[in-house]
Design a protein around this motif. Structure first.
Motif, mmCIF file in Angstrom:
data_model
loop_
_atom_site.group_PDB
_atom_site.id
_atom_site.type_symbol
_atom_site.label_atom_id
_atom_site.label_comp_id
_atom_site.label_asym_id
_atom_site.label_seq_id
_atom_site.Cartn_x
_atom_site.Cartn_y
_atom_site.Cartn_z
ATOM 1 N N HIS A 20 -30.615 -6.722 13.044
ATOM 2 C CA HIS A 20 -30.561 -8.365 12.818
ATOM 3 C C HIS A 20 -30.127 -9.037 11.469
ATOM 4 C CE1 HIS A 20 -32.246 -9.624 16.678
ATOM 5 N NE2 HIS A 20 -33.314 -8.779 16.738
ATOM 6 N N LEU A 21 -30.854 -8.498 10.535
ATOM 7 C CA LEU A 21 -30.766 -9.111 9.249
ATOM 8 C C LEU A 21 -29.287 -8.994 8.694
ATOM 9 C CD1 LEU A 21 -33.937 -8.178 7.237
ATOM 10 C CD2 LEU A 21 -33.613 -10.234 8.801
ATOM 11 N N ASN A 26 -23.831 -11.105 7.777
ATOM 12 C CA ASN A 26 -22.403 -11.223 7.797
ATOM 13 C C ASN A 26 -22.181 -12.407 8.344
ATOM 14 O OD1 ASN A 26 -22.049 -8.528 7.077
ATOM 15 N ND2 ASN A 26 -22.382 -7.822 9.100
ATOM 16 N N LEU A 27 -22.705 -13.220 9.177
ATOM 17 C CA LEU A 27 -22.616 -14.663 9.935
ATOM 18 C C LEU A 27 -22.550 -15.427 8.653
ATOM 19 C CD1 LEU A 27 -21.828 -16.537 12.134
ATOM 20 C CD2 LEU A 27 -24.303 -16.473 12.352
ATOM 21 N N ILE A 33 -21.996 -18.888 2.964
ATOM 22 C CA ILE A 33 -23.341 -19.074 2.571
ATOM 23 C C ILE A 33 -23.566 -17.628 2.160
ATOM 24 C CG2 ILE A 33 -25.709 -19.525 3.070
ATOM 25 C CD1 ILE A 33 -24.720 -21.469 5.693
ATOM 26 N N SER A 34 -24.315 -17.619 0.781
ATOM 27 C CA SER A 34 -24.437 -16.302 0.280
ATOM 28 C C SER A 34 -26.285 -16.144 0.175
ATOM 29 C CB SER A 34 -24.099 -16.333 -1.397
ATOM 30 O OG SER A 34 -24.806 -15.197 -1.942
ATOM 31 N N LEU A 35 -26.840 -15.369 0.913
ATOM 32 C CA LEU A 35 -28.137 -15.194 1.066
ATOM 33 C C LEU A 35 -28.918 -14.378 -0.098
ATOM 34 C CD1 LEU A 35 -28.415 -14.979 4.887
ATOM 35 C CD2 LEU A 35 -28.732 -17.052 3.420
ATOM 36 N N GLN A 39 -34.438 -14.834 0.812
ATOM 37 C CA GLN A 39 -33.972 -15.718 2.104
ATOM 38 C C GLN A 39 -33.789 -14.876 3.278
ATOM 39 O OE1 GLN A 39 -30.578 -17.711 0.213
ATOM 40 N NE2 GLN A 39 -31.865 -19.374 -0.275
ATOM 41 N N LEU A 40 -32.967 -13.865 3.092
ATOM 42 C CA LEU A 40 -32.709 -13.033 4.244
ATOM 43 C C LEU A 40 -33.886 -12.581 4.988
ATOM 44 C CD1 LEU A 40 -30.085 -11.970 5.773
ATOM 45 C CD2 LEU A 40 -30.242 -9.844 4.253
#
Length: 223
Positions: A20-21, A26-27, A33-35, A39-40
């Motif tokens: 999931h993560l 990747n999306l 957007i850099s997480l 945040q992830l």
């Protein structure tokens, strides 16, 4: 008296949370957007659309896309996730989980799944444990996602049990908050600081022991 156990799925019964993560990360990159890791991690346990909205908020893009575009993004993410799920086998069940499920069955406890994932039936089938559970909450029938208590309230209703008759298991902060808001006993699996709201905490699934958890549950109920 304990009569049932309720489980989140991703990160609790199996490691599908990493899929999931990974798919969300990747999306996010595709959207520019850099997480951060924090945040992830905050995406654990919450619904698909809520996760996407949070990602867009982190990237200051919450007003950039139409609802149709957002649904397309979420569908693309899910397609990539399901591709990974198709490769899963019973070997992907986390350590200690089968012993816990077997002990619960021997005790005559009812078992339910309270996962925000719409893919729960697919994952459980791949893991070979679909028949272990008496009920699975369909997230499509819910009005609110975690940390709202609705999903855990629905799970106990499906088992026809009260909040004081179940123990629920989570690895996410939003999930623990959902359990506690439902008035249930919460078992947290993971970081003690992140899951500090749990009634009982273990670092990994290996440490899950039904007798010890039930003893803590009984002590808690006796207060």
């Amino acid at each position: 008296m304990l009569k049932g156990l309720i489980f989140d799925l991703d990160g609790v019964l199996t490691n599908s949370a990493i899929y999931h993560l990974g798919a969300w990360n990747n999306l996010a990159k595709e959207l520019g957007i850099s997480l951060t890791n924090q945040q992830l991690d905050s995406l654990r346990g919450i619904s698909r659309m809520d996760s996407l909205e949070l990602i867009l908020k982190y990237g200051h893009q919450e007003d950039k896309y139409s609802q149709a575009q957002k649904e397309k993004f979420a569908a693309e993410k899910n397609t990539k996730f399901v591709e990974q799920v198709e490769k899963m086998t019973p070997d992907d069940i986390l350590p200690g989980i089968m012993d816990l499920l077997n002990d619960a069955k021997e005790r005559g406890l009812s078992l339910a799944i309270a996962s925000a994932s719409k893919n729960a039936p697919i994952i459980l089938t791949k893991l070979g444990i679909m028949d272990e559970f008496d009920a699975i909450v369909d997230p499509a029938t819910l009005h609110h996602g975690k940390p709202d208590p609705e999903i855990y309230q629905r799970a106990q209703q499906l088992l026809d049990l009260g909040a004081d008759e179940v123990i629920s298991f989570e690895d996410a902060k939003a999930g623990i908050e959902s359990i506690k808001a439902a008035g249930q006993f919460a078992v947290g699996i993971g970081d003690k600081d992140l899951l500090k709201g749990a009634d009982y905490l273990v670092p990994t699934t290996k440490e899950l022991n039904l007798a010890k958890i039930e003893a803590a549950f009984n002590t808690n109920r006796g207060k």
